[in-house]
Design an enzyme around this catalytic site. Structure first.
Site, PDB file in Angstrom:
ATOM      1  CG  ASP A   1      -5.995  -3.997  -3.587  1.00  0.00           C
ATOM      2  OD1 ASP A   1      -6.795  -3.051  -3.429  1.00  0.00           O
ATOM      3  OD2 ASP A   1      -4.783  -3.925  -3.326  1.00  0.00           O
TER       4      ASP A   1
ATOM      5  CB  SER B   1      -0.931  -0.059   1.217  1.00  0.00           C
ATOM      6  OG  SER B   1      -1.997   0.832   1.076  1.00  0.00           O
TER       7      SER B   1
ATOM      8  CG  HIS C   1      -5.535  -2.474   0.047  1.00  0.00           C
ATOM      9  ND1 HIS C   1      -4.534  -2.455  -0.899  1.00  0.00           N
ATOM     10  CD2 HIS C   1      -5.119  -1.662   1.060  1.00  0.00           C
ATOM     11  CE1 HIS C   1      -3.559  -1.662  -0.474  1.00  0.00           C
ATOM     12  NE2 HIS C   1      -3.882  -1.169   0.704  1.00  0.00           N
TER      13      HIS C   1
END
Lengths: 393, 223
Positions: A333, A168, A366
């Protein structure tokens, strides 16, 4: 304030030596290379970096691994969190004998610039006023975070990194590292990330920021000493948390199941389990995270556009890189979908960088990058093992 | 060299992969399209000192390759070759994958755009055993290289050696080398003519180049 200029050989031992068991910051380093000039041109007169280190740095300092944390993460990657008491956010991957093996590597994770667990950020003291920075803190970028990490490693005497890894926002830092310090990165693992924050992601961040700033307790960012914008920050976290999950995962875990009741109440209590779950996520978050940090860090992510820094062509960012890359994404995601990882891979291919890429099948959304998805861990283990062999570790 | 080949054989590298390895100079940049578990890549990287990387559709294949320290991108040759820059590689290899591509012609064109040369191997549908099975049994062939039943085979575009040569001629692609691989998986020392190989070879291996006109980006202008 503690100032420690040498890395600790071992986390637990370090805690004992320095009697810091109760200091949530862990180890703290005061940056010597000040003032620290930001991308925006503003200078920070004083900077501290709070970090955790695990394992032992070898004699030729070739086994350092920098773990970059995500938006709401911190330096407590593999030890119990001093505030929540929960295990470190990546304790499943980092530790003795684990994928990022602390018997083999010297693993460092530092709280990012603008963070709220010891590294200079809006809740730290502005030396000019002797009060918390609040929103007088300058706006920072992912590049600033990475430049601070590099300055921090310089001070530790670590010239280059065996591996930079992160998911991320951590993945954005990994990409920035490879672009900014091409000769200092031996291997790079950007996971579930993007080279450019999308309009959709900026939109979600804006919702969170507006929730914080709409809270009357935010007080223009000068809430320290008061209750703070807990409701606003909690809403920001709830909205963001939805983007970390997937429709399929939510459906499987919660569906329309009711929370502690047999029938609807025809009111606005948390009738559904998903509501209760989000409220819990929001309320526990405010205990450990600073609302102003949330504003600054989301802004840094929104500004992230690596190609824009290199003439608009992402491949240019990587043209000098010597790192071997392992790019990973997850099927469910929707925050950083696979297409964004593919764009990174294309840019790396265009400059003939050795790159591997895998998309993993999961319904965890995610958040999968934080979880033990067995195939993901298998690939990480294989990639890191092969890179270590190449590096002679 | 003899000892090295002996160690390679001991590791059971398929003969057709060894032959591909011999065609490639050490230090070359190579893309192996449809690299599977990475047997050819591993051979090229470790035994031939080639800068090789792969593309593979299956997640299992990519996992296996990355775990072996190879650089492999998960991707679909039919869709993703277009993303590679022109002339990025010295060789683009398609080993036993041609027959599984959806758009064989476009795939071949892309290979000679991104690679200066292409190496292609495929099972020969003109092989006499295949012909015999169709002629006498009236059933789809079942051989070592065509081992899937017709209803779930990944092989959707089967061709004979002569068919493939005709396609290369159509596109203006030059065949620089040709090898026939016999039923034992060995390079046939007796079959040199493609006409004879069309009947006798179980597999074929081609080294291809494009010597015709190119556009301003360097991409071939196929006929």
């Amino acid at each position: 304030m503690n100032s420690i200029s040498l890395p600790h050989p071992n986390y637990v031992e370090a805690r004992r030596q320095h009697g810091q068991d109760n200091d949530p910051r862990g180890s703290v380093l005061r940056l010597e290379a000040v003032p620290f000039r930001l991308v925006s041109g503003t200078e920070l007169p004083e900077v501290t970096v709070a970090y955790q280190a695990y394992g032992t740095l070898n004699a030729d300092k070739s086994n350092a691994v920098l773990v970059c944390h995500a938006l709401t993460g911190d330096q407590h990657v593999a030890n119990p969190h001093p505030i929540t008491g929960k295990e470190g956010w990546w304790a499943s991957a980092v530790g003795p004998g684990k994928i990022i093996d602390t018997n083999r590597f010297y693993v460092i994770c530092a709280n990012v610039l603008g963070g709220c667990l010891g590294t200079t950020g809006p809740k730290e003291i502005n030396p000019a006023t002797n009060r918390e920075w609040g929103i007088d803190f300058p706006v920072i970028t992912i590049g600033d975070m990475v430049r601070l990490q590099a300055a921090f490693l310089d001070q530790l005497g670590i010239a280059d990194l065996f591996c930079v890894i992160g998911g991320s926002m951590g993945g954005m830092q990994v990409l920035d590292w490879a672009a900014r310090y091409p000769e200092r990165v031996f291997s790079a693992i950007p996971v579930a990330t993007t080279a450019r924050h999308s309009a959709q992601n900026i939109a979600f961040h804006e919702v969170g920021r507006q929730a914080i700033m709409a809270d009357p307790e935010w007080r223009g960012g000068a809430y320290y000493g008061g209750p703070g914008p807990k409701a606003g920050l909690s809403v920001a976290r709830m909205a963001a948390h939805i983007t970390y999950l997937s429709e399929a995962g939510l459906h499987q875990k919660f569906g329309r199941k009711l929370q502690d009741r047999d029938a609807l109440t025809f009111g606005f209590d948390a009738d559904f389990q998903i509501e209760s779950y989000l409220r819990h996520q929001g309320s526990t978050f405010v205990d450990r995270f600073d609302a102003n940090s949330y504003l600054y860090i989301t802004r840094a992510m929104d500004y992230f556009d690596l190609a824009a820094d290199y003439g608009g062509l992402l491949a240019n960012a990587f043209k000098d890189t010597q790192a071997r890359f392992c790019v990973a994404s997850f099927t469910s995601d929707w925050l950083y979908p696979t297409a964004e990882s593919r764009a990174i891979v294309h840019a790396l291919n265009a400059v003939a960088a050795p790159v591997s890429f895998v998309e993993f099948e999961t319904d965890k959304g995610h958040d999968a990058f934080l979880l033990d998805v067995p195939e993901f861990y298998d690939v990480l283990r294989g990639f890191i093992g092969a890179a270590a062999e190449k590096r002679g570790l | 060299m003899a000892t090295r080949e002996a160690t390679i054989r001991a590791r059971d590298v398929r003969v057709d992969l060894l032959e591909i390895g011999r065609m490639i100079e050490p230090g070359s940049r190579v893309l192996d399209i449809g690299c599977g578990d990475g047997d050819l890549l591993y051979h090229l990287v470790h035994d031939r000192r080639v800068d090789a990387r792969g593309m593979e559709l299956s997640r299992e294949g990519v996992n296996a390759c990355v775990a072996r320290g190879l650089s492999v991108v998960q991707g679909d040759a039919d869709r993703d070759l277009i993303d590679y820059p022109t002339g990025a590689f010295d060789y683009a290899i398609l080993s036993q994958t041609l027959q599984a591509m959806r758009d064989t012609r476009a795939g071949l064109e892309q290979m000679l755009r991104i690679g200066k040369r292409a190496i292609v191997s495929f099972p020969n549908f003109g092989y006499w055993r295949v012909r015999m099975q169709l002629l006498f049994k009236g059933r789809m062939p079942d051989t070592a290289t065509l081992a899937h039943p017709w209803y779930n085979t990944p092989n959707i575009h089967l061709c004979t050696i002569r068919d493939f040569i005709a396609l290369c001629e159509d596109l203006g692609i030059t065949i620089e080398r040709f090898l026939a691989i016999d039923a034992g998986g060995k390079r046939s020392r007796t079959v040199h003519s493609t006409r004879r190989a069309n009947l006798m070879a179980e597999q074929a291996l081609f080294l291809l180049a494009f010597n015709g006109e190119r556009d301003e980006s360097g991409a071939p202008l196929y006929r």
